[in-house]
Design a protein around this motif. Structure first.
Motif, PDB file in Angstrom:
ATOM      1  N   PRO A  62     -22.593 -48.051 -85.638  1.00 59.60           N
ATOM      2  CA  PRO A  62     -21.578 -47.414 -84.789  1.00 59.60           C
ATOM      3  C   PRO A  62     -20.178 -47.531 -85.379  1.00 59.60           C
ATOM      4  CG  PRO A  62     -23.009 -48.873 -83.510  1.00 59.60           C
ATOM      5  CD  PRO A  62     -23.304 -49.145 -84.949  1.00 59.60           C
ATOM      6  N   LYS A  64     -16.365 -47.881 -84.142  1.00 66.16           N
ATOM      7  CA  LYS A  64     -15.555 -48.223 -82.969  1.00 66.16           C
ATOM      8  C   LYS A  64     -14.253 -48.855 -83.440  1.00 66.16           C
ATOM      9  CE  LYS A  64     -19.589 -49.529 -80.127  1.00 66.16           C
ATOM     10  NZ  LYS A  64     -20.145 -50.587 -79.241  1.00 66.16           N
ATOM     11  N   GLY A  65     -13.347 -49.054 -82.495  1.00 72.61           N
ATOM     12  CA  GLY A  65     -12.129 -49.788 -82.790  1.00 72.61           C
ATOM     13  C   GLY A  65     -12.389 -51.279 -82.863  1.00 72.61           C
ATOM     14  N   ARG A  66     -11.503 -51.977 -83.520  1.00 69.92           N
ATOM     15  CA  ARG A  66     -11.614 -53.428 -83.657  1.00 69.92           C
ATOM     16  C   ARG A  66     -11.317 -54.099 -82.311  1.00 69.92           C
ATOM     17  NH1 ARG A  66     -11.046 -56.937 -88.105  1.00 69.92           N
ATOM     18  NH2 ARG A  66     -10.641 -55.130 -89.449  1.00 69.92           N
ATOM     19  N   LYS A 154     -16.169 -57.223 -84.267  1.00 71.28           N
ATOM     20  CA  LYS A 154     -16.982 -56.009 -84.364  1.00 71.28           C
ATOM     21  C   LYS A 154     -18.405 -56.229 -83.876  1.00 71.28           C
ATOM     22  CE  LYS A 154     -14.079 -54.408 -88.142  1.00 71.28           C
ATOM     23  NZ  LYS A 154     -13.962 -54.199 -89.609  1.00 71.28           N
ATOM     24  N   TRP A 218     -20.497 -53.292 -85.720  1.00 72.02           N
ATOM     25  CA  TRP A 218     -19.965 -51.960 -85.938  1.00 72.02           C
ATOM     26  C   TRP A 218     -18.887 -51.977 -87.019  1.00 72.02           C
ATOM     27  CZ3 TRP A 218     -18.739 -53.994 -80.844  1.00 72.02           C
ATOM     28  CH2 TRP A 218     -17.399 -54.331 -80.641  1.00 72.02           C
ATOM     29  N   THR A 220     -14.963 -50.030 -88.202  1.00 76.04           N
ATOM     30  CA  THR A 220     -13.862 -49.156 -87.802  1.00 76.04           C
ATOM     31  C   THR A 220     -13.959 -47.852 -88.593  1.00 76.04           C
ATOM     32  OG1 THR A 220     -12.358 -49.999 -89.500  1.00 76.04           O
ATOM     33  CG2 THR A 220     -12.390 -51.162 -87.375  1.00 76.04           C
ATOM     34  N   LYS A 221     -13.225 -46.848 -88.145  1.00 71.67           N
ATOM     35  CA  LYS A 221     -13.237 -45.556 -88.835  1.00 71.67           C
ATOM     36  C   LYS A 221     -12.717 -45.694 -90.258  1.00 71.67           C
ATOM     37  CE  LYS A 221     -11.668 -40.769 -88.391  1.00 71.67           C
ATOM     38  NZ  LYS A 221     -10.896 -39.800 -87.551  1.00 71.67           N
TER      39      LYS A 221
END
Length: 236
Positions: A62, A64-66, A154, A218, A220-221
């Motif tokens: 996934p 997601k943001g931190r 994360k 997960w 981050t972008k």
């Protein structure tokens, strides 16, 4: 590929100095079985799976943001080094034995506690002479490829205590590396830090993918984008 470990036939030597507190060693007083040579994966094995498998695993992680670092504590990932394969050696010494060309072990530990050896450092490409002892052990450190704090932010907050300890001691997530370079990495992810040795980037990001996939973490972008770029440019 890392150098093959060749154990010296010279008699092992004993030193009295203990390693730094942050790198606890195995209990030297109890003889333990010899570790199986197949017990630990080769530190470059992940690269052999190819960029295709890495890309498939990456697609399942996934984005997601931190999360906040609130509540993070190193002890939440275990107090010191454990013995995940139950071979009688702690994870630190297992990784030193795996990644170094070992010259000597401490007497009475049945080839468990590494005293001296040579590391071909994957982070810098340079050769480092290792000698266990106060003030010298930190020349070679054991890196968490996915840093504990990064993991905490994360998804590791939601892991069970047992699963977090498994993550911390997993050989897949551990590498013997140059101490100062490891210190410069801190808890950075791929978006903000990469090893100085560009030739190791493919293996490094592939291992990041495998670890985060294995423990349901997960990215981050920015981290995901950096890994995709390296897979395309370095691993094809």
């Amino acid at each position: 590929m890392p150098p093959i470990v060749i154990r010296s036939e010279a008699p092992p030597i004993t030193i009295s100095k203990e390693p730094p507190a942050e790198q606890p060693e195995a209990n030297d007083s109890q003889p333990t079985p010899l570790p199986s040579p197949e017990a630990l994966p080769d530190p470059t094995a992940s690269a052999s799976t190819g960029s295709t498998k890495a890309s498939v695993l990456l697609s399942e992680i996934p984005i997601k943001g931190r999360a906040p670092r609130t509540g993070y504590d190193r002890d939440l990932f275990g107090n010191g080094w454990g013995d995940p394969d139950r071979n009688g050696c702690d994870a630190r010494n297992d990784i030193l034995s795996r990644d170094l060309d070992v010259y000597t072990y401490k007497t009475g530990t049945r080839d468990c506690v590494v005293l001296t050896g040579t590391l071909l450092d994957p982070f810098t490409g340079k050769t480092i002479e290792f000698q266990r002892g106060q003030g010298t052990s930190n020349a070679v450190q054991i890196d968490h490829v996915v840093a504990l704090s990064d993991a905490w932010q994360k998804g590791a907050q939601k892991l069970s205590p047992e699963r977090r300890i498994a993550f911390s001691d997993d050989p897949l997530n551990l590498l013997a590396v140059d101490g100062p370079t490891n210190a410069s990495k801190g808890d950075s992810d791929v978006a903000t830090w990469l090893p100085p040795n560009r030739g190791y980037w493919c293996e490094y990001v592939t291992r990041q993918i495998e670890v985060k996939h294995k423990y349901d973490l997960w990215m981050t972008k920015a981290e995901h984008s950096a890994i995709v770029r390296i897979l395309d440019e370095q691993c094809s």
